[in-house]
Scaffold this active site. Sequence first.
Site, PDB file in Angstrom:
ATOM      1  N   LYS A   1       4.366   3.161  -5.508  1.00  0.00           N
ATOM      2  CA  LYS A   1       5.594   3.854  -6.277  1.00  0.00           C
ATOM      3  C   LYS A   1       6.714   3.062  -5.969  1.00  0.00           C
ATOM      4  CE  LYS A   1       2.727   7.801  -5.244  1.00  0.00           C
ATOM      5  NZ  LYS A   1       2.480   8.991  -4.257  1.00  0.00           N
TER       6      LYS A   1
ATOM      7  N   THR B   1      -0.217   4.284  -0.936  1.00  0.00           N
ATOM      8  CA  THR B   1      -0.105   4.430  -2.512  1.00  0.00           C
ATOM      9  C   THR B   1       1.531   4.648  -2.683  1.00  0.00           C
ATOM     10  OG1 THR B   1      -0.505   6.778  -2.452  1.00  0.00           O
ATOM     11  CG2 THR B   1      -2.300   5.159  -3.447  1.00  0.00           C
TER      12      THR B   1
ATOM     13  N   LYS C   1       5.758   9.545   4.360  1.00  0.00           N
ATOM     14  CA  LYS C   1       4.483   9.773   4.303  1.00  0.00           C
ATOM     15  C   LYS C   1       3.979  10.692   5.305  1.00  0.00           C
ATOM     16  CE  LYS C   1       4.390   5.250   5.068  1.00  0.00           C
ATOM     17  NZ  LYS C   1       3.495   4.019   4.442  1.00  0.00           N
ATOM     18  N   ARG C   2       2.973  11.050   5.427  1.00  0.00           N
ATOM     19  CA  ARG C   2       2.466  11.978   6.421  1.00  0.00           C
ATOM     20  C   ARG C   2       2.639  11.428   7.913  1.00  0.00           C
ATOM     21  NH1 ARG C   2      -0.695  16.500   5.493  1.00  0.00           N
ATOM     22  NH2 ARG C   2      -0.491  16.906   7.631  1.00  0.00           N
TER      23      ARG C   2
ATOM     24  N   HIS D   1     -11.897   6.857   2.178  1.00  0.00           N
ATOM     25  CA  HIS D   1     -10.436   6.939   2.090  1.00  0.00           C
ATOM     26  C   HIS D   1     -10.005   6.605   3.549  1.00  0.00           C
ATOM     27  CE1 HIS D   1      -9.556   8.269  -1.879  1.00  0.00           C
ATOM     28  NE2 HIS D   1     -10.661   9.001  -1.629  1.00  0.00           N
TER      29      HIS D   1
END
Length: 866
Positions: free
Chosen positions: A701, A697, A589-590, A398
């Site tokens: 969404k 991802t 997001k992070r 990843h």
Amino acid sequence: MELEETGQKPINENLSKQKEFLMNYKRFKNGDACPGLTEIPPLGVDAATLEKDFRNYYTNTLGRDRNCRLTHYAYEALALVIRDRLMERWTNTKYAYEESDCKRTHYLSLEFLMGRALGNAVLNLGLEEELTKTLSNICLEMEELVEIEPDAGLGNGGLGRLAACFLDSCATLQLPVQGYGIRYEYGMFRQHIVDGYQVEEPDHWLGTDNCWEIKRPEYRQRVKFGGNSVIYTDAAGKLRMRWVNTRDVLAIPYDVPIPGYRNGTVNTLRLWKAAATEEFDLEEFNSGDYAGSVADKNEAEKITMVLYPNDSSENGKELRLRQQYFLASASLQDVLDKWIITRGTDLSQFAEKNCFQLNDTHPSCAVAELMRLLMDEHGLDWEQAWKITRTTMAYTNHTLLPEALEKWSVRVFQKLLPRLMDIIYEINARFLKRVAERWPGDIARQRRMSLIEEGSEPQVRMAYLAIVGSFSVNGVAELHSQLLQEGLFRDFYELWPQKFNNKTNGVTQRRWLAYSNPKLSDLISAQIGSGWVSDLEQLSRLKPLADDLAFHQQWQRVKQDNKQRLAELVKADCDIDFHPDSLFDVQVKRIHEYKRQLLNILHVIHLYDRIKRGDLDGWTPRCVLFGGKAAPGYAMAKLIIKLINNVATLVNDDPAIGHQLKVAFLPNFRVSAMEVICSAADLSEQISTAGKEASGTGNMKFMLNGAITIGTLDGANIEIREEVGDDNFFLFGLTTQEAEEQRKNYDPHAIIAANEDLMRVMQLLQSGQFNQFEPGIFDPIIQAIGNPHDPWLVAADFASYVASQKLVAQSYQDQQQWTRMSILNTAAGGKFSTDRTMQEYNGQIWGLPQVPVSPVQQKPLEEATD
Ligand code: 26Q
């Protein structure tokens, strides 16, 4: 295979495990099994039965009465009602898998970011309508009750949420896939913002009862740590190894039901909790050191206490390695035990019936652990064990950041897992022999490919262990998989090209559209039917509606309502006014430098500057939303949060800015917040430096919910753009290759000097306007932008980003054009379902059959409503 007794301890501990099981658990008097006990009539799913059951739980199980005003107990009663409906399907699913005797996949992951369970279960069981009736009868609202459930935040971000989406899709596709993970007592920390800074608070999510898990102590396992390995001769005169003098820890499984979409299937997520062995208790009684013994017990239980909150690797923390091995060992033993209990000790068919998918390298000591179990505990020789291992393990990568590749110091590894270290050395020796055969005399290559990195502190390279021990290695988007082959894993790709493959990520449309955006769901289903919920490609039927103006109106209305819902959240959590007529520009997001929240906030500063200097030509009012957690030890990421908050304060409080620009940092971004956010975004910010984001991802969404992406050619953005078409995607920035070129002679100061907008932004930053009472705090950011070694090339992409944002603002002014693009984005989202992703994993890696589950026979409505 022969199993020999050693005289001291059986090789196959499972026999003794069974005995232990029988001693500790009293069986029913009338025999081993008691079928009558489990045969109960199916439960009704009509409003009246649901109401009756609800009242029963509320009153009799929870002991509440009419004086109770806490909705919490109503939530609990409802959850129990739903859990019962899952339970019967769960049992049927287990029976169906047993009877079909099928191959299974075990998805090993240190993270499962599940979020809330109730609303998802109601959706997947198809109970919404009847439940709404039930609840209105008792003056309760579904929306209010689902909010009470805490998020199961057992993950950091993308990788953990992906695992959760995978489980949903596997259950929906009726694939026999079981998740294995850790039941962290404390999940992802809660984030507060204090004076603009991130403050972390522990997330004791299990503080109250969790009705979504079933404890199954009867399936506990024993996991070894420490000690040493010894060689011995067994009864047949064979040399064998044994791991002795260990400090053991028990692994107690807690099973979580994973409902498929209206298909009778309920799969299992098995989460392990660490507990001290009974020996601890005995030691406690017998030793004088009572306090010391209790401390040891804590030591054991510490293993599953807390999720590591880093989304890139945390270096060398021994407790993290303990967690990883604990998961791998308990899960493998679980699978092997089940094999032996149901099929006996012949393991020759094991690989045909089992697959282990490793979610990144985190559980990759499973490669060595399976070898150990097969040889030391089940008596196989090396060749037999290796054949099973390298035909059952599959590894998903990843990350593209070389610094994020997991390594463990040989010293730590040796101390904690000595027997595994032996095995890794042996795997490495045999592997390097193959490398030497293939490239004779190429010592540099052997050194590069060795599982052990040499140096003053030698390290185990976990990714290499995973590659050598697996039959499949996949990346998570086309670009990512290609870059892995050309870069990080190039040598391995040359050796085993056929092992490498791509599996582009997805998201489950059940949670990320049907559940989180009910209004858009209804609108879509009214037009094209509801088949898309289990077949996302059907969304393409929306394409012709992209030019239907009546449909536009409905589409806009839904977006407007969702924006209103988000505006309320922003008001409640940030006390900032977002107006739904503005463009909602969202990056959640992070927080990480490569994701470039910094580039986004520089653009915000530029917009502020434009308003201040009266450059309002063609202005589009904008609300910019940020959200995300920074790893607690990541100083730069935390400073970026502070900058965002300080810019937000200045902008929002400036009467000259008014509603032209609003900026908010939403604290504590999590799954349940994303459910509100992704349905309300107009613009999805996917702006990582090209070649750094493996997939993303969140981008999917947002797309599904009709947001338009502004993005670089990175990760799955490329595939999103391919699907939706260049005209419906705001592209900017350097490509991966261009970025690589740029780094060779990067001169950010020259770029700043040549771009007036950026120059002014840097001057504003340097002027201290954003940190009037905290001089100098943003200096590290200013330096990073001007650093010729800035790996994230913020200055390089600024101009192109601003130009693209200008186009965004223009496009938004043409609402008809914008709505068209929005519809086309949703319509082109079909590829990004994890249903597709799982079908690809299954078709090319796992080879599982789909197993139908006999439906729960439900009472006809007439009968039930009597
Ligand atoms: C490793 C060792 C020690 C402690 C922590 C870790 C650790 C934990 C989590 C390392 C990495 C992670 C998470 C990584 C992650 O979420 N990666 C993201 O995975 C998504 C799903 O494939 C991709 O879409 C994202 O691009 C990728 O960044």
